[in-house]
Design an enzyme around this catalytic site. Structure first.
Site, PDB file in Angstrom:
ATOM      1  N   SER A  24     -23.450  18.341  12.116  1.00 50.16           N
ATOM      2  CA  SER A  24     -23.855  17.714  10.854  1.00 50.16           C
ATOM      3  C   SER A  24     -23.525  18.591   9.640  1.00 50.16           C
ATOM      4  O   SER A  24     -23.829  19.783   9.626  1.00 50.16           O
ATOM      5  CB  SER A  24     -25.358  17.427  10.872  1.00 50.16           C
ATOM      6  OG  SER A  24     -25.738  16.939   9.601  1.00 50.16           O
ATOM      7  N   ARG A  25     -22.929  17.963   8.622  1.00 46.57           N
ATOM      8  CA  ARG A  25     -22.650  18.667   7.366  1.00 46.57           C
ATOM      9  C   ARG A  25     -23.800  18.505   6.384  1.00 46.57           C
ATOM     10  O   ARG A  25     -23.767  19.059   5.278  1.00 46.57           O
ATOM     11  CB  ARG A  25     -21.369  18.113   6.725  1.00 46.57           C
ATOM     12  CG  ARG A  25     -20.144  18.941   6.993  1.00 46.57           C
ATOM     13  CD  ARG A  25     -19.577  18.618   8.327  1.00 46.57           C
ATOM     14  NE  ARG A  25     -18.522  19.537   8.708  1.00 46.57           N
ATOM     15  CZ  ARG A  25     -17.700  19.278   9.728  1.00 46.57           C
ATOM     16  NH1 ARG A  25     -17.829  18.184  10.422  1.00 46.57           N
ATOM     17  NH2 ARG A  25     -16.782  20.156  10.052  1.00 46.57           N
ATOM     18  N   THR A  73     -29.571  10.898  12.016  1.00 45.10           N
ATOM     19  CA  THR A  73     -28.210  10.591  12.417  1.00 45.10           C
ATOM     20  C   THR A  73     -28.202  10.169  13.884  1.00 45.10           C
ATOM     21  O   THR A  73     -29.258   9.979  14.489  1.00 45.10           O
ATOM     22  CB  THR A  73     -27.262  11.779  12.083  1.00 45.10           C
ATOM     23  OG1 THR A  73     -25.920  11.380  12.355  1.00 45.10           O
ATOM     24  CG2 THR A  73     -27.598  13.037  12.855  1.00 45.10           C
ATOM     25  N   LYS A  77     -30.963   6.240  14.673  1.00 46.90           N
ATOM     26  CA  LYS A  77     -31.192   5.409  13.481  1.00 46.90           C
ATOM     27  C   LYS A  77     -32.053   4.181  13.775  1.00 46.90           C
ATOM     28  O   LYS A  77     -32.834   3.761  12.933  1.00 46.90           O
ATOM     29  CB  LYS A  77     -29.857   4.991  12.858  1.00 46.90           C
ATOM     30  CG  LYS A  77     -29.094   6.173  12.245  1.00 46.90           C
ATOM     31  CD  LYS A  77     -27.821   5.718  11.568  1.00 46.90           C
ATOM     32  CE  LYS A  77     -27.047   6.914  11.035  1.00 46.90           C
ATOM     33  NZ  LYS A  77     -25.838   6.506  10.290  1.00 46.90           N
ATOM     34  N   ASP A 113     -26.080   4.265   3.667  1.00 42.57           N
ATOM     35  CA  ASP A 113     -24.626   4.306   3.927  1.00 42.57           C
ATOM     36  C   ASP A 113     -23.869   3.362   2.987  1.00 42.57           C
ATOM     37  O   ASP A 113     -22.815   3.716   2.446  1.00 42.57           O
ATOM     38  CB  ASP A 113     -24.315   3.932   5.377  1.00 42.57           C
ATOM     39  CG  ASP A 113     -24.456   5.129   6.312  1.00 42.57           C
ATOM     40  OD1 ASP A 113     -24.425   6.270   5.818  1.00 42.57           O
ATOM     41  OD2 ASP A 113     -24.603   4.907   7.528  1.00 42.57           O
ATOM     42  N   GLY A 141     -13.292  -3.114  12.018  1.00 40.64           N
ATOM     43  CA  GLY A 141     -14.366  -2.470  12.768  1.00 40.64           C
ATOM     44  C   GLY A 141     -15.667  -3.220  12.604  1.00 40.64           C
ATOM     45  O   GLY A 141     -15.905  -3.855  11.557  1.00 40.64           O
ATOM     46  N   ARG A 170     -18.088  -8.740  19.188  1.00 37.91           N
ATOM     47  CA  ARG A 170     -18.941  -7.837  18.415  1.00 37.91           C
ATOM     48  C   ARG A 170     -18.911  -8.215  16.927  1.00 37.91           C
ATOM     49  O   ARG A 170     -19.928  -8.127  16.233  1.00 37.91           O
ATOM     50  CB  ARG A 170     -18.450  -6.399  18.617  1.00 37.91           C
ATOM     51  CG  ARG A 170     -19.556  -5.390  18.624  1.00 37.91           C
ATOM     52  CD  ARG A 170     -19.078  -4.024  18.995  1.00 37.91           C
ATOM     53  NE  ARG A 170     -20.077  -3.041  18.621  1.00 37.91           N
ATOM     54  CZ  ARG A 170     -19.820  -1.757  18.382  1.00 37.91           C
ATOM     55  NH1 ARG A 170     -18.595  -1.302  18.512  1.00 37.91           N
ATOM     56  NH2 ARG A 170     -20.794  -0.940  18.040  1.00 37.91           N
ATOM     57  N   TYR A 232     -13.437  11.096   7.465  1.00 41.05           N
ATOM     58  CA  TYR A 232     -13.172  12.212   6.546  1.00 41.05           C
ATOM     59  C   TYR A 232     -12.673  13.459   7.270  1.00 41.05           C
ATOM     60  O   TYR A 232     -12.455  14.493   6.639  1.00 41.05           O
ATOM     61  CB  TYR A 232     -14.424  12.542   5.713  1.00 41.05           C
ATOM     62  CG  TYR A 232     -15.660  12.778   6.534  1.00 41.05           C
ATOM     63  CD1 TYR A 232     -15.921  14.013   7.100  1.00 41.05           C
ATOM     64  CD2 TYR A 232     -16.570  11.748   6.756  1.00 41.05           C
ATOM     65  CE1 TYR A 232     -17.057  14.230   7.859  1.00 41.05           C
ATOM     66  CE2 TYR A 232     -17.703  11.943   7.507  1.00 41.05           C
ATOM     67  CZ  TYR A 232     -17.940  13.183   8.058  1.00 41.05           C
ATOM     68  OH  TYR A 232     -19.061  13.386   8.820  1.00 41.05           O
TER      69      TYR A 232
HETATM   70  P1  NAP Z   1     -19.246   2.674  16.153  1.00 39.17           P
HETATM   71  O1  NAP Z   1     -20.498   1.884  15.981  1.00 39.17           O
HETATM   72  O2  NAP Z   1     -19.029   3.451  17.414  1.00 39.17           O
HETATM   73  O3  NAP Z   1     -17.977   1.684  15.931  1.00 39.17           O
HETATM   74  C1  NAP Z   1     -16.678   2.119  16.226  1.00 39.17           C
HETATM   75  C2  NAP Z   1     -15.684   1.039  15.810  1.00 39.17           C
HETATM   76  O4  NAP Z   1     -14.354   1.525  16.091  1.00 39.17           O
HETATM   77  C3  NAP Z   1     -15.852  -0.273  16.589  1.00 39.17           C
HETATM   78  O5  NAP Z   1     -15.552  -1.340  15.728  1.00 39.17           O
HETATM   79  C4  NAP Z   1     -14.798  -0.140  17.678  1.00 39.17           C
HETATM   80  O6  NAP Z   1     -14.325  -1.371  18.176  1.00 39.17           O
HETATM   81  C5  NAP Z   1     -13.690   0.553  16.927  1.00 39.17           C
HETATM   82  N1  NAP Z   1     -12.761   1.223  17.834  1.00 39.17           N
HETATM   83  C6  NAP Z   1     -12.988   2.338  18.560  1.00 39.17           C
HETATM   84  N2  NAP Z   1     -11.890   2.640  19.295  1.00 39.17           N
HETATM   85  C7  NAP Z   1     -10.978   1.682  19.023  1.00 39.17           C
HETATM   86  C8  NAP Z   1      -9.646   1.439  19.473  1.00 39.17           C
HETATM   87  N3  NAP Z   1      -9.028   2.252  20.371  1.00 39.17           N
HETATM   88  N4  NAP Z   1      -8.975   0.350  18.983  1.00 39.17           N
HETATM   89  C9  NAP Z   1      -9.578  -0.462  18.079  1.00 39.17           C
HETATM   90  N5  NAP Z   1     -10.835  -0.287  17.616  1.00 39.17           N
HETATM   91  C10 NAP Z   1     -11.530   0.778  18.091  1.00 39.17           C
HETATM   92  O7  NAP Z   1     -19.095   3.749  14.988  1.00 39.17           O
HETATM   93  P2  NAP Z   1     -19.692   3.708  13.483  1.00 39.17           P
HETATM   94  O8  NAP Z   1     -20.973   4.423  13.454  1.00 39.17           O
HETATM   95  O9  NAP Z   1     -19.605   2.325  12.974  1.00 39.17           O
HETATM   96  O10 NAP Z   1     -18.623   4.660  12.725  1.00 39.17           O
HETATM   97  C11 NAP Z   1     -17.298   4.226  12.576  1.00 39.17           C
HETATM   98  C12 NAP Z   1     -16.481   5.298  11.847  1.00 39.17           C
HETATM   99  O11 NAP Z   1     -16.998   5.498  10.539  1.00 39.17           O
HETATM  100  C13 NAP Z   1     -16.496   6.658  12.537  1.00 39.17           C
HETATM  101  O12 NAP Z   1     -15.210   7.222  12.416  1.00 39.17           O
HETATM  102  C14 NAP Z   1     -17.497   7.447  11.718  1.00 39.17           C
HETATM  103  O13 NAP Z   1     -17.238   8.847  11.738  1.00 39.17           O
HETATM  104  C15 NAP Z   1     -17.233   6.879  10.327  1.00 39.17           C
HETATM  105  N6  NAP Z   1     -18.402   6.991   9.423  1.00 39.17           N
HETATM  106  C16 NAP Z   1     -18.238   7.666   8.252  1.00 39.17           C
HETATM  107  C17 NAP Z   1     -19.293   7.769   7.368  1.00 39.17           C
HETATM  108  C18 NAP Z   1     -19.093   8.504   6.072  1.00 39.17           C
HETATM  109  O14 NAP Z   1     -20.097   8.890   5.449  1.00 39.17           O
HETATM  110  N7  NAP Z   1     -17.875   8.689   5.610  1.00 39.17           N
HETATM  111  C19 NAP Z   1     -20.532   7.185   7.679  1.00 39.17           C
HETATM  112  C20 NAP Z   1     -20.669   6.489   8.877  1.00 39.17           C
HETATM  113  C21 NAP Z   1     -19.587   6.399   9.757  1.00 39.17           C
HETATM  114  P3  NAP Z   1     -15.023  -2.055  19.459  1.00 39.17           P
HETATM  115  O15 NAP Z   1     -16.246  -2.787  18.929  1.00 39.17           O
HETATM  116  O16 NAP Z   1     -13.980  -2.954  19.976  1.00 39.17           O
HETATM  117  O17 NAP Z   1     -15.383  -0.949  20.408  1.00 39.17           O
END
Ligand code: NAP
Length: 289
Positions: A24-25, A73, A77, A113, A141, A170, A232
């Protein structure tokens, strides 16, 4: 064992709880603001095993708790959501909480978020939402982050949203759960679905360090389109590089991480911090270590 009191000489104490928590940052962000604003407060990581999570969150409103609140985190959640006495509208819609605070003896929960996402666009791409509400938006996504972004986009009046996910069911669940009028498109139609879109948001984990790259053809986007990635690490994902090469505005995901932290800090330490270039540089330095 944490024995510090909530306030008094030692100052207010907040936390970030997750399992694992070492990546965690958040401590870096909040400690930067505490130092910058000369506030005598504390912000500590708490490694919280899933079996202990509900008890930990429920104990926060007790007078003996050392904490004024904290961040939550993965994977806690939803558990934090269940522990709350009061929820913001966003948290209630999302069924997930990332920010907790104690007020009048009750545990309050918010999900910041989405607010972090729009605040980042406001800062990095001013005017991004000044078109009509019918400007087409594409979100890739359908995980937890996508839900927060979809609610935030609707809150901002952007209602022409196409949601595309590898697992289509989904995406359909997201539409049903949030009760939003979303256009759901299959993953293999993603290139064509970008036609005329003015905003593209990647919320998949594709492009993250250690994950495959996101394969998408940006040719169909409107020429004034903005492309933003939630990822990021790396900061300059292949998606954003491709967007810049096409002359599009590209916004990285670091700002969302920084802006989502603002509401919690403001609650706990009673001062609104700013997302500055100094803070960005500090986190980028840490990401590059
Ligand atoms: P999550 O609930 O695990 O969702 C992951 C998503 O990625 C799902 O839609 C999944 O599709 C898709 N995915 C994974 N592998 C894939 C592949 N090989 N091909 C196509 N789609 C794929 O994760 P989350 O919590 O929503 O986070 C998603 C991203 O946002 C992460 O990279 C996270 O680090 C980033 N994030 C950033 C911040 C920020 O502050 N910048 C905040 C939150 C999250 P399926 O449903 O088909 O598995």
């Amino acid at each position: 064992m944490i024995t510090t009191r909530k306030s008094g000489n030692l100052g207010p104490r907040a936390f970030v709880a997750g399992w694992p928590i070492t990546h965690s940052r958040s401590p870096l962000i909040h400690r930067h603001w505490l130092a910058e604003l000369n506030i005598a407060g504390y912000y500590d990581p708490v490694a919280l095993e899933p079996d202990d999570a509900l008890d930990f969150f429920c104990s926060l409103a007790e007078p003996a708790s050392p904490f004024v609140g904290g961040n939550v985190t993965l994977p806690h959640k939803q558990t934090a959501f269940r522990a709350c006495d009061q929820l913001t509208d966003d948290a209630r819609k999302l069924g997930a909480v990332n920010t907790l605070w104690v007020e009048d003896g009750a545990l309050h929960g918010d999900n910041t978020d989405g607010a972090g996402f729009v605040a980042n666009l406001d800062q990095q791409a001013p005017g991004w939402d000044h078109g009509s509400g019918s400007d087409p938006v594409v979100v890739l996504g359908a995980g937890g982050a996508a839900r927060a972004i979809l609610v935030a986009l609707f809150n901002r009046g952007l209602t022409e949203i196409t949601l595309i996910n590898r697992t289509k069911s989904r995406a359909l669940d997201v539409k049903a759960d949030l009760g939003l009028d979303l256009n759901i498109v299959s993953w293999d139609q993603r290139h064509a679905a970008l036609a005329g879109a003015k905003l593209l948001v990647n919320t998949t984990s594709l492009g993250m360090q250690g994950s495959p790259t996101l394969d998408i053809d940006l040719s169909g986007l409107a020429k004034e389109a903005i492309v933003t990635d939630l990822i990021y690490a790396p900061l300059h994902t292949a998606l954003l590089v491709q967007a810049k090469e096409k002359g599009l505005r590209a916004v990285d995901g670091l700002g969302m991480l920084l802006h989502q932290a603002v509401p919690g800090f403001t609650r706990w330490f009673k001062t609104r911090p700013h997302v500055t270039d100094d803070l960005r540089a500090k986190i980028i330095g840490d990401l590059e270590r």
